[in-house]
Design a protein around this motif. Structure first.
Motif, PDB file in Angstrom:
ATOM      1  N   LYS A 216      50.900  49.671  45.395  1.00 38.17           N
ATOM      2  CA  LYS A 216      51.025  49.550  46.386  1.00 38.17           C
ATOM      3  C   LYS A 216      50.817  47.735  46.998  1.00 38.17           C
ATOM      4  N   MET A 217      50.103  47.204  46.370  1.00 33.19           N
ATOM      5  CA  MET A 217      49.609  45.855  46.934  1.00 33.19           C
ATOM      6  C   MET A 217      51.516  45.228  46.509  1.00 33.19           C
ATOM      7  N   GLU A 218      51.577  44.552  47.007  1.00 31.25           N
ATOM      8  CA  GLU A 218      52.697  43.043  46.822  1.00 31.25           C
ATOM      9  C   GLU A 218      52.058  41.311  47.178  1.00 31.25           C
ATOM     10  N   SER A 219      52.603  40.699  46.826  1.00 31.00           N
ATOM     11  CA  SER A 219      52.992  39.063  47.366  1.00 31.00           C
ATOM     12  C   SER A 219      51.189  38.804  47.537  1.00 31.00           C
ATOM     13  N   ILE A 220      50.344  39.072  46.347  1.00 29.23           N
ATOM     14  CA  ILE A 220      48.767  38.820  46.481  1.00 29.23           C
ATOM     15  C   ILE A 220      49.005  36.850  46.382  1.00 29.23           C
ATOM     16  N   HIS A 221      48.385  37.561  46.826  1.00 27.33           N
ATOM     17  CA  HIS A 221      48.132  35.352  46.874  1.00 27.33           C
ATOM     18  C   HIS A 221      46.395  35.143  46.581  1.00 27.33           C
ATOM     19  N   ILE A 222      46.116  34.420  46.418  1.00 26.65           N
ATOM     20  CA  ILE A 222      44.070  33.953  45.661  1.00 26.65           C
ATOM     21  C   ILE A 222      44.452  32.376  46.446  1.00 26.65           C
ATOM     22  N   SER A 223      42.862  32.971  47.287  1.00 24.83           N
ATOM     23  CA  SER A 223      42.537  31.372  48.464  1.00 24.83           C
ATOM     24  C   SER A 223      41.569  31.244  47.665  1.00 24.83           C
ATOM     25  N   GLU A 224      41.309  29.721  48.425  1.00 25.96           N
ATOM     26  CA  GLU A 224      40.417  29.278  47.911  1.00 25.96           C
ATOM     27  C   GLU A 224      38.745  29.765  48.080  1.00 25.96           C
ATOM     28  N   GLU A 225      38.995  30.752  49.529  1.00 25.46           N
ATOM     29  CA  GLU A 225      37.366  30.804  50.051  1.00 25.46           C
ATOM     30  C   GLU A 225      37.128  31.602  48.798  1.00 25.46           C
ATOM     31  N   LYS A 226      35.725  30.799  49.206  1.00 29.11           N
ATOM     32  CA  LYS A 226      35.073  32.107  47.868  1.00 29.11           C
ATOM     33  C   LYS A 226      34.704  33.688  48.783  1.00 29.11           C
ATOM     34  N   ARG A 227      34.882  34.408  47.769  1.00 36.33           N
ATOM     35  CA  ARG A 227      34.813  35.667  48.572  1.00 36.33           C
ATOM     36  C   ARG A 227      33.277  35.981  48.473  1.00 36.33           C
ATOM     37  N   SER A 228      33.359  36.999  49.766  1.00 36.27           N
ATOM     38  CA  SER A 228      31.712  37.656  50.576  1.00 36.27           C
ATOM     39  C   SER A 228      32.413  39.478  50.146  1.00 36.27           C
ATOM     40  N   GLY A 229      30.742  39.666  50.761  1.00 32.81           N
ATOM     41  CA  GLY A 229      30.466  40.580  50.241  1.00 32.81           C
ATOM     42  C   GLY A 229      29.211  40.709  49.077  1.00 32.81           C
ATOM     43  N   GLU A 230      28.999  39.801  48.334  1.00 34.28           N
ATOM     44  CA  GLU A 230      27.726  39.696  47.483  1.00 34.28           C
ATOM     45  C   GLU A 230      26.375  40.970  47.697  1.00 34.28           C
ATOM     46  N   GLU A 231      26.201  41.128  49.262  1.00 35.46           N
ATOM     47  CA  GLU A 231      25.506  41.309  48.773  1.00 35.46           C
ATOM     48  C   GLU A 231      25.143  43.039  48.191  1.00 35.46           C
ATOM     49  N   TYR A 232      26.315  43.699  49.466  1.00 36.56           N
ATOM     50  CA  TYR A 232      27.115  45.105  49.152  1.00 36.56           C
ATOM     51  C   TYR A 232      27.163  45.591  47.414  1.00 36.56           C
ATOM     52  N   PHE A 233      27.359  44.615  46.365  1.00 37.50           N
ATOM     53  CA  PHE A 233      28.045  44.867  44.870  1.00 37.50           C
ATOM     54  C   PHE A 233      27.299  44.322  44.246  1.00 37.50           C
ATOM     55  N   LYS A 234      25.455  44.103  44.445  1.00 35.62           N
ATOM     56  CA  LYS A 234      24.484  43.850  43.789  1.00 35.62           C
ATOM     57  C   LYS A 234      23.915  44.710  42.621  1.00 35.62           C
ATOM     58  N   ASN A 235      24.224  45.927  43.396  1.00 40.23           N
ATOM     59  CA  ASN A 235      23.723  47.733  42.798  1.00 40.23           C
ATOM     60  C   ASN A 235      24.583  48.176  42.655  1.00 40.23           C
ATOM     61  N   PHE A 236      25.706  48.152  42.817  1.00 40.37           N
ATOM     62  CA  PHE A 236      26.824  48.644  43.626  1.00 40.37           C
ATOM     63  C   PHE A 236      27.497  49.449  41.635  1.00 40.37           C
ATOM     64  N   ASP A 237      27.918  50.967  41.684  1.00 38.30           N
ATOM     65  CA  ASP A 237      28.065  52.312  41.344  1.00 38.30           C
ATOM     66  C   ASP A 237      29.246  52.637  41.115  1.00 38.30           C
ATOM     67  N   MET A 238      30.469  51.668  40.482  1.00 38.53           N
ATOM     68  CA  MET A 238      31.786  52.418  40.432  1.00 38.53           C
ATOM     69  C   MET A 238      31.111  54.425  40.187  1.00 38.53           C
ATOM     70  N   ALA A 239      30.759  54.677  38.814  1.00 38.82           N
ATOM     71  CA  ALA A 239      31.045  55.922  38.788  1.00 38.82           C
ATOM     72  C   ALA A 239      30.508  56.693  40.023  1.00 38.82           C
ATOM     73  N   LEU A 240      29.778  55.647  40.501  1.00 43.11           N
ATOM     74  CA  LEU A 240      28.777  57.134  41.717  1.00 43.11           C
ATOM     75  C   LEU A 240      30.366  57.026  43.202  1.00 43.11           C
ATOM     76  N   TYR A 241      30.730  55.754  43.332  1.00 45.06           N
ATOM     77  CA  TYR A 241      31.200  55.747  44.390  1.00 45.06           C
ATOM     78  C   TYR A 241      32.342  56.529  43.894  1.00 45.06           C
ATOM     79  N   SER A 242      33.794  56.327  42.714  1.00 44.36           N
ATOM     80  CA  SER A 242      34.385  57.296  42.404  1.00 44.36           C
ATOM     81  C   SER A 242      34.285  58.566  42.793  1.00 44.36           C
TER      82      SER A 242
END
Length: 333
Positions: A216-242
Protein backbone atom coordinates in the motif's frame (compact mmCIF):
# COMPACT_ATOMS: atom_id res chain seq x y z
CA UNK A 1 47.04 -22.57 -36.00
CA UNK A 2 45.32 -21.01 -33.01
CA UNK A 3 41.84 -22.39 -32.34
CA UNK A 4 39.04 -19.75 -32.05
CA UNK A 5 37.33 -18.81 -28.77
CA UNK A 6 39.78 -20.80 -26.62
CA UNK A 7 39.54 -18.25 -23.82
CA UNK A 8 35.80 -18.94 -23.70
CA UNK A 9 36.15 -22.72 -23.74
CA UNK A 10 36.27 -23.17 -19.97
CA UNK A 11 33.23 -20.90 -19.47
CA UNK A 12 31.16 -22.68 -22.10
CA UNK A 13 32.19 -26.07 -20.72
CA UNK A 14 31.01 -25.03 -17.25
CA UNK A 15 27.74 -23.73 -18.74
CA UNK A 16 27.09 -27.01 -20.56
CA UNK A 17 27.82 -29.13 -17.51
CA UNK A 18 25.71 -26.94 -15.19
CA UNK A 19 22.72 -26.60 -17.52
CA UNK A 20 22.62 -29.88 -19.38
CA UNK A 21 23.84 -32.56 -17.00
CA UNK A 22 22.70 -34.22 -13.82
CA UNK A 23 22.99 -37.75 -12.43
CA UNK A 24 20.30 -39.04 -14.80
CA UNK A 25 21.67 -37.14 -17.82
CA UNK A 26 25.48 -37.40 -18.03
CA UNK A 27 27.49 -36.50 -21.15
CA UNK A 28 30.47 -38.26 -22.74
CA UNK A 29 33.63 -36.46 -23.89
CA UNK A 30 32.48 -36.79 -27.51
CA UNK A 31 29.15 -35.17 -26.63
CA UNK A 32 30.90 -32.36 -24.77
CA UNK A 33 33.13 -31.70 -27.77
CA UNK A 34 30.06 -31.59 -30.03
CA UNK A 35 28.21 -29.18 -27.74
CA UNK A 36 31.26 -26.90 -27.51
CA UNK A 37 31.35 -26.78 -31.30
CA UNK A 38 27.78 -25.51 -31.14
CA UNK A 39 29.20 -22.45 -29.36
CA UNK A 40 31.93 -22.04 -31.97
CA UNK A 41 34.63 -23.54 -29.74
CA UNK A 42 36.93 -26.29 -30.99
CA UNK A 43 38.21 -28.70 -28.37
CA UNK A 44 40.25 -31.87 -28.20
CA UNK A 45 39.08 -34.66 -25.95
CA UNK A 46 42.44 -34.76 -24.17
CA UNK A 47 42.27 -31.05 -23.25
CA UNK A 48 38.87 -31.56 -21.59
CA UNK A 49 40.44 -33.70 -18.88
CA UNK A 50 42.53 -30.74 -17.75
CA UNK A 51 39.61 -28.35 -18.13
CA UNK A 52 37.33 -30.44 -15.93
CA UNK A 53 40.06 -30.75 -13.31
CA UNK A 54 40.32 -26.93 -13.27
CA UNK A 55 36.56 -26.72 -12.75
CA UNK A 56 36.78 -29.21 -9.87
CA UNK A 57 39.48 -27.12 -8.21
CA UNK A 58 37.25 -24.07 -8.74
CA UNK A 59 34.49 -25.84 -6.79
CA UNK A 60 32.24 -27.49 -9.38
CA UNK A 61 31.26 -31.00 -8.28
CA UNK A 62 31.94 -32.91 -11.53
CA UNK A 63 31.31 -36.63 -11.20
CA UNK A 64 32.56 -39.37 -13.55
CA UNK A 65 30.95 -42.76 -14.08
CA UNK A 66 31.98 -45.74 -16.20
CA UNK A 67 35.40 -47.21 -16.84
CA UNK A 68 36.04 -47.30 -20.59
CA UNK A 69 33.16 -45.16 -21.90
CA UNK A 70 33.23 -42.49 -19.18
CA UNK A 71 30.44 -39.94 -18.83
CA UNK A 72 30.39 -36.75 -16.75
CA UNK A 73 27.78 -34.75 -14.86
CA UNK A 74 27.44 -32.16 -12.10
CA UNK A 75 26.67 -33.96 -8.85
CA UNK A 76 25.74 -31.39 -6.19
CA UNK A 77 24.79 -27.75 -6.70
CA UNK A 78 24.31 -24.72 -4.48
CA UNK A 79 20.63 -25.67 -4.14
CA UNK A 80 19.26 -29.19 -4.23
CA UNK A 81 16.12 -29.72 -6.32
CA UNK A 82 14.06 -30.31 -3.17
CA UNK A 83 15.24 -26.96 -1.79
CA UNK A 84 14.36 -25.18 -5.03
CA UNK A 85 10.89 -26.74 -4.94
CA UNK A 86 10.37 -25.32 -1.45
CA UNK A 87 11.42 -21.86 -2.66
CA UNK A 88 9.15 -22.12 -5.69
CA UNK A 89 6.23 -23.13 -3.48
CA UNK A 90 6.89 -20.16 -1.18
CA UNK A 91 6.93 -17.74 -4.12
CA UNK A 92 3.77 -19.24 -5.61
CA UNK A 93 1.97 -19.04 -2.27
CA UNK A 94 3.09 -15.49 -1.46
CA UNK A 95 0.18 -13.11 -1.73
CA UNK A 96 2.40 -10.03 -1.82
CA UNK A 97 4.31 -11.14 -4.95
CA UNK A 98 2.42 -10.48 -8.19
CA UNK A 99 1.81 -13.26 -10.72
CA UNK A 100 4.22 -11.66 -13.19
CA UNK A 101 6.98 -11.28 -10.60
CA UNK A 102 6.34 -14.83 -9.36
CA UNK A 103 6.89 -16.13 -12.88
CA UNK A 104 10.09 -14.05 -13.26
CA UNK A 105 11.52 -15.30 -9.96
CA UNK A 106 10.74 -18.94 -10.72
CA UNK A 107 12.44 -18.69 -14.12
CA UNK A 108 15.56 -17.38 -12.36
CA UNK A 109 15.42 -20.24 -9.86
CA UNK A 110 15.17 -22.71 -12.74
CA UNK A 111 18.61 -21.54 -13.91
CA UNK A 112 20.04 -22.97 -10.67
CA UNK A 113 19.14 -26.51 -11.80
CA UNK A 114 19.75 -28.55 -14.93
CA UNK A 115 17.27 -28.11 -17.77
CA UNK A 116 15.83 -31.52 -16.90
CA UNK A 117 15.40 -30.74 -13.21
CA UNK A 118 14.04 -27.26 -14.03
CA UNK A 119 10.99 -28.89 -15.59
CA UNK A 120 9.99 -30.26 -12.19
CA UNK A 121 9.94 -26.73 -10.78
CA UNK A 122 6.96 -25.74 -12.94
CA UNK A 123 4.54 -26.39 -10.12
CA UNK A 124 1.19 -24.82 -9.35
CA UNK A 125 0.66 -24.38 -5.62
CA UNK A 126 -2.96 -23.96 -4.60
CA UNK A 127 -3.48 -21.99 -1.40
CA UNK A 128 -6.93 -21.49 0.07
CA UNK A 129 -8.20 -17.89 -0.18
CA UNK A 130 -4.96 -16.66 -1.72
CA UNK A 131 -5.27 -13.62 -3.96
CA UNK A 132 -2.12 -12.30 -5.58
CA UNK A 133 -1.41 -8.61 -5.04
CA UNK A 134 -2.04 -6.24 -7.92
CA UNK A 135 0.80 -3.91 -6.94
CA UNK A 136 3.86 -4.75 -9.04
CA UNK A 137 6.00 -2.10 -7.30
CA UNK A 138 6.12 -4.02 -4.00
CA UNK A 139 9.18 -5.92 -5.19
CA UNK A 140 11.11 -2.67 -5.53
CA UNK A 141 9.57 -1.13 -2.42
CA UNK A 142 11.02 -3.95 -0.32
CA UNK A 143 14.47 -3.37 -1.81
CA UNK A 144 14.27 0.39 -1.16
CA UNK A 145 13.13 -0.16 2.43
CA UNK A 146 16.02 -2.56 3.10
CA UNK A 147 18.37 0.10 1.72
CA UNK A 148 16.95 2.75 4.07
CA UNK A 149 17.26 0.41 7.06
CA UNK A 150 20.85 -0.48 6.16
CA UNK A 151 21.78 3.18 5.60
CA UNK A 152 20.07 4.26 8.87
CA UNK A 153 17.84 6.80 7.09
CA UNK A 154 14.27 8.01 7.50
CA UNK A 155 11.76 7.62 4.70
CA UNK A 156 8.61 9.33 3.47
CA UNK A 157 5.84 7.86 1.34
CA UNK A 158 2.20 8.08 0.37
CA UNK A 159 -0.14 5.45 1.79
CA UNK A 160 -3.02 4.08 -0.26
CA UNK A 161 -6.21 2.03 -0.02
CA UNK A 162 -8.30 0.20 -2.60
CA UNK A 163 -11.59 1.92 -3.36
CA UNK A 164 -14.49 1.36 -5.74
CA UNK A 165 -15.25 4.15 -8.21
CA UNK A 166 -18.98 3.73 -8.98
CA UNK A 167 -18.88 6.65 -11.41
CA UNK A 168 -16.69 4.53 -13.68
CA UNK A 169 -18.75 1.35 -13.62
CA UNK A 170 -17.61 0.01 -10.22
CA UNK A 171 -13.95 0.17 -11.21
CA UNK A 172 -11.43 -0.71 -8.51
CA UNK A 173 -8.77 1.96 -8.07
CA UNK A 174 -6.20 3.18 -5.58
CA UNK A 175 -6.75 6.28 -3.51
CA UNK A 176 -4.23 7.96 -1.22
CA UNK A 177 -4.87 8.60 2.44
CA UNK A 178 -4.63 12.02 4.12
CA UNK A 179 -5.36 13.74 0.79
CA UNK A 180 -1.96 12.72 -0.50
CA UNK A 181 0.09 14.06 2.41
CA UNK A 182 3.28 12.08 2.88
CA UNK A 183 3.96 9.87 5.89
CA UNK A 184 7.35 10.32 7.59
CA UNK A 185 8.69 7.20 9.33
CA UNK A 186 11.94 5.76 10.64
CA UNK A 187 12.08 2.22 9.19
CA UNK A 188 13.46 -0.50 11.46
CA UNK A 189 12.23 -3.89 10.30
CA UNK A 190 10.24 -5.80 7.68
CA UNK A 191 7.99 -8.69 8.57
CA UNK A 192 5.83 -11.15 6.67
CA UNK A 193 2.52 -11.65 8.46
CA UNK A 194 -0.73 -13.23 7.30
CA UNK A 195 0.54 -13.40 3.68
CA UNK A 196 1.41 -9.69 3.56
CA UNK A 197 4.67 -7.76 3.89
CA UNK A 198 4.78 -5.04 6.56
CA UNK A 199 7.22 -2.28 7.45
CA UNK A 200 7.62 -1.74 11.18
CA UNK A 201 8.93 1.70 12.04
CA UNK A 202 8.92 4.58 14.48
CA UNK A 203 6.53 7.51 14.02
CA UNK A 204 8.24 10.42 15.76
CA UNK A 205 5.14 12.65 15.57
CA UNK A 206 3.02 10.03 17.37
CA UNK A 207 5.91 8.89 19.57
CA UNK A 208 5.27 5.18 19.03
CA UNK A 209 5.94 2.13 16.86
CA UNK A 210 3.63 1.66 13.86
CA UNK A 211 3.40 -0.75 10.94
CA UNK A 212 2.40 -0.31 7.30
CA UNK A 213 1.56 -2.75 4.50
CA UNK A 214 4.32 -2.49 1.92
CA UNK A 215 2.01 -3.08 -1.06
CA UNK A 216 0.00 0.00 0.00
CA UNK A 217 3.07 2.25 0.03
CA UNK A 218 3.99 4.31 -3.03
CA UNK A 219 6.47 7.04 -3.99
CA UNK A 220 8.92 5.99 -1.27
CA UNK A 221 11.68 8.55 -0.77
CA UNK A 222 14.79 7.92 1.33
CA UNK A 223 15.70 10.98 3.36
CA UNK A 224 19.16 12.20 4.31
CA UNK A 225 17.96 12.46 7.92
CA UNK A 226 19.11 9.80 10.40
CA UNK A 227 16.49 7.45 11.84
CA UNK A 228 14.94 8.03 15.26
CA UNK A 229 13.39 5.63 17.75
CA UNK A 230 16.43 3.47 18.42
CA UNK A 231 15.55 3.21 22.10
CA UNK A 232 12.23 1.56 21.16
CA UNK A 233 13.94 -1.14 19.11
CA UNK A 234 16.92 -2.10 21.32
CA UNK A 235 15.01 -5.05 22.79
CA UNK A 236 12.30 -5.27 20.14
CA UNK A 237 10.79 -8.75 19.67
CA UNK A 238 9.19 -9.02 16.23
CA UNK A 239 7.48 -12.34 16.99
CA UNK A 240 5.92 -10.91 20.16
CA UNK A 241 4.86 -7.74 18.33
CA UNK A 242 3.21 -9.70 15.52
CA UNK A 243 1.33 -11.98 17.92
CA UNK A 244 -0.43 -8.99 19.47
CA UNK A 245 -1.82 -7.66 16.19
CA UNK A 246 -4.54 -9.75 14.59
CA UNK A 247 -4.10 -9.47 10.83
CA UNK A 248 -1.72 -6.61 11.75
CA UNK A 249 -4.87 -4.55 12.36
CA UNK A 250 -4.06 -1.47 14.48
CA UNK A 251 -5.48 -0.80 17.93
CA UNK A 252 -4.52 0.17 21.47
CA UNK A 253 -2.53 -2.52 23.23
CA UNK A 254 -4.21 -3.89 26.33
CA UNK A 255 -3.62 -6.73 28.76
CA UNK A 256 -6.70 -8.96 28.66
CA UNK A 257 -7.72 -11.97 30.73
CA UNK A 258 -9.18 -15.02 29.02
CA UNK A 259 -10.87 -18.13 30.36
CA UNK A 260 -10.20 -20.96 27.91
CA UNK A 261 -11.31 -24.56 27.56
CA UNK A 262 -8.41 -27.02 27.86
CA UNK A 263 -8.98 -28.33 24.30
CA UNK A 264 -7.95 -24.92 22.92
CA UNK A 265 -4.52 -24.84 24.55
CA UNK A 266 -2.86 -25.49 21.18
CA UNK A 267 -4.76 -22.60 19.57
CA UNK A 268 -3.55 -20.23 22.28
CA UNK A 269 0.07 -21.39 22.06
CA UNK A 270 0.03 -21.12 18.24
CA UNK A 271 -1.21 -17.53 18.59
CA UNK A 272 0.86 -16.27 21.54
CA UNK A 273 3.86 -18.59 21.68
CA UNK A 274 5.17 -21.32 23.95
CA UNK A 275 6.11 -18.85 26.69
CA UNK A 276 2.40 -18.14 27.30
CA UNK A 277 1.65 -18.31 31.01
CA UNK A 278 -1.35 -20.54 31.79
CA UNK A 279 -3.11 -21.06 35.12
CA UNK A 280 -5.49 -23.93 35.83
CA UNK A 281 -9.14 -22.96 36.44
CA UNK A 282 -11.10 -26.03 37.49
CA UNK A 283 -10.87 -29.30 35.59
CA UNK A 284 -11.92 -28.09 32.12
CA UNK A 285 -10.49 -24.57 31.82
CA UNK A 286 -7.35 -22.49 32.23
CA UNK A 287 -6.74 -18.76 32.57
CA UNK A 288 -4.43 -16.78 30.28
CA UNK A 289 -3.40 -13.15 30.50
CA UNK A 290 -2.15 -11.78 27.16
CA UNK A 291 -1.34 -8.43 25.56
CA UNK A 292 -3.26 -7.73 22.36
CA UNK A 293 -4.16 -4.81 20.11
CA UNK A 294 -7.87 -4.43 20.79
CA UNK A 295 -9.58 -4.22 17.40
CA UNK A 296 -12.47 -5.70 15.40
CA UNK A 297 -9.99 -8.32 14.15
CA UNK A 298 -9.27 -9.41 17.73
CA UNK A 299 -13.00 -9.61 18.49
CA UNK A 300 -13.53 -11.66 15.31
CA UNK A 301 -10.80 -14.07 16.40
CA UNK A 302 -12.48 -14.43 19.80
CA UNK A 303 -15.87 -15.01 18.20
CA UNK A 304 -14.37 -17.68 15.95
CA UNK A 305 -13.47 -19.70 19.06
CA UNK A 306 -17.13 -19.65 20.16
CA UNK A 307 -17.97 -20.75 23.67
CA UNK A 308 -14.47 -22.12 24.13
CA UNK A 309 -13.09 -18.73 25.22
CA UNK A 310 -14.54 -16.10 27.54
CA UNK A 311 -13.13 -12.57 27.74
CA UNK A 312 -13.07 -11.85 31.46
CA UNK A 313 -11.60 -8.38 31.48
CA UNK A 314 -10.80 -5.59 31.71
CA UNK A 315 -14.45 -4.68 32.11
CA UNK A 316 -14.26 -1.91 29.48
CA UNK A 317 -12.85 -4.32 26.84
CA UNK A 318 -15.50 -6.88 27.77
CA UNK A 319 -18.15 -4.18 27.27
CA UNK A 320 -16.68 -3.27 23.84
CA UNK A 321 -16.79 -6.92 22.81
CA UNK A 322 -20.44 -7.24 23.87
CA UNK A 323 -21.37 -4.12 21.85
CA UNK A 324 -19.46 -5.52 18.85
CA UNK A 325 -21.50 -8.73 19.02
CA UNK A 326 -24.77 -6.81 19.45
CA UNK A 327 -24.08 -4.64 16.39
CA UNK A 328 -23.42 -7.72 14.28
CA UNK A 329 -26.51 -9.49 15.61
CA UNK A 330 -28.73 -6.52 14.65
CA UNK A 331 -27.92 -7.21 11.00
CA UNK A 332 -29.76 -10.54 11.29
CA UNK A 333 -32.79 -9.56 13.36
Amino acid sequence: MKRPNQKLKLLYLMKILMQETDEAHPLSLAQLVEKLEGYGVEAERKSLYDDMEVLRVFGIDIEKTGSRNCVYYVGSRTFEVAELKLLVDAVQASKFITRKKSSDLIKKMESLASVYEAGTLQRQVYVSNRVKTMNESIYYNVDKLHTAIYDDKKISFRYTDWAVDFTAGARVKRQVRKNGRRYAVSPWALTWNNENYYLVGFDAAAGRIKHYRVDKMESIHISEEKRSGEEYFKNFDMALYSSRFFGMYGGMEERVDLKVENRLAGVMIDRFGESLSLRQEGEEHFLASVTVAVSPQFFSWLFGLGEGVELLGPIEIRRQYRHYLERVLKKYQ
